[in-house]
Design an enzyme around this catalytic site. Structure first.
Site: not given
Ligand code: SAM
Ligand code: MG
Length: 214
Positions: A141, A169-170, A144, A199
């Site tokens: 998640d 997800d998504n 993408k 969501e």
């Molecule tokens: N899983 C969480 C929830 O459902 O409560 C939501 C996660 S949110 C959609 C995506 C998160 O992934 C963001 O906080 C972003 O900073 C982090 N993120 C994105 N790419 C990443 C990566 N390559 N490594 C670590 N974190 C990453």
């Molecule tokens: Mg998500």
């Protein structure tokens, strides 16, 4: 200066949720995000699908890619058997700081290891750094465009075993066409779509469950 959304989300948890009660943390966040401010948590509707996949699997070693404020972390961790371990990766330090407090408020800090940094840097270090042989369950998640490369990286690093379940997800909104095309056509996976909604909205979205066949 004005507070950030994650800071406001944490305040809501501290005001409305009971310490040590994960369900009250989940409910407080869902109420806030449905009625006040949308946020990118997996949310209640897809969250109940996530719950059933986790409960059925009863995993001992879990990896979550993308923690944000720790909503899905709390959701998953509350269902894990005693002794199980959830490693969650987040590369945004501000989000990680909020998530640590949300996870602690839920009383789940003993089950959860929040690791700050990028997935592509940490996946190759899971074995040496955390003594992980393979994961039983992975929740994808994060951003993408990383689902597919990180899945191939987990394969190459030997972190998947026959029967490991990936839940993404998504997969419709915003969508991950390259990942879907891969898991649905690869002979190494058996893949299923769970139709749901983005969501806190009525827009179609869903989760893709992919069982690694080795
Ligand atoms: N899983 C969480 C929830 O459902 O409560 C939501 C996660 S949110 C959609 C995506 C998160 O992934 C963001 O906080 C972003 O900073 C982090 N993120 C994105 N790419 C990443 C990566 N390559 N490594 C670590 N974190 C990453
Ligand atoms: Mg998500």
């Amino acid at each position: 200066t004005r507070s950030t959304r994650p800071q406001r989300l944490l305040k809501v948890v501290q005001k409305h949720a009971t310490r040590g009660d994960p369900q009250s943390v989940i409910s407080a966040i869902d109420h806030f995000c449905r009625h006040s401010e949308w946020a990118m948590n997996v949310g209640d509707e897809k969250g109940s699908i996530l719950d059933s996949v986790v409960s059925e699997l009863n995993p001992e070693k879990v990896l979550e890619l993308g923690t944000y404020c720790g909503y899905s972390t709390v959701r998953i961790a509350r269902l894990l058997p005693p002794g199980a371990r959830l490693i969650t990766l987040e590369f945004n330090a501000d989000y990680a700081a909020i998530a640590r407090q949300v996870i602690a408020w839920a009383g789940l800090e003993d089950k959860v290891q929040l690791v700050e940094g990028a997935s592509e840097d940490w996946i190759p270090r899971m074995k040496e750094h955390f003594g992980i042989e393979t994961f039983d369950f992975v929740f994808l998640d994060h951003w993408k465009d990383r689902y597919l490369p990180d899945t191939k990286l987990m394969e190459d690093c030997g972190l998947l075993r026959k029967g490991t379940v990936l839940l993404a997800d998504n997969v419709i909104c915003p969508g991950v066409p390259d990942y879907l095309e891969y898991v649905r056509n690869s002979l190494s996976y058996k893949s299923y779509y769970f139709k749901s909604h983005l969501e806190y909205t009525k827009a179609e979205d869903g989760l893709e469950k992919s069982v690694f066949l080795g």
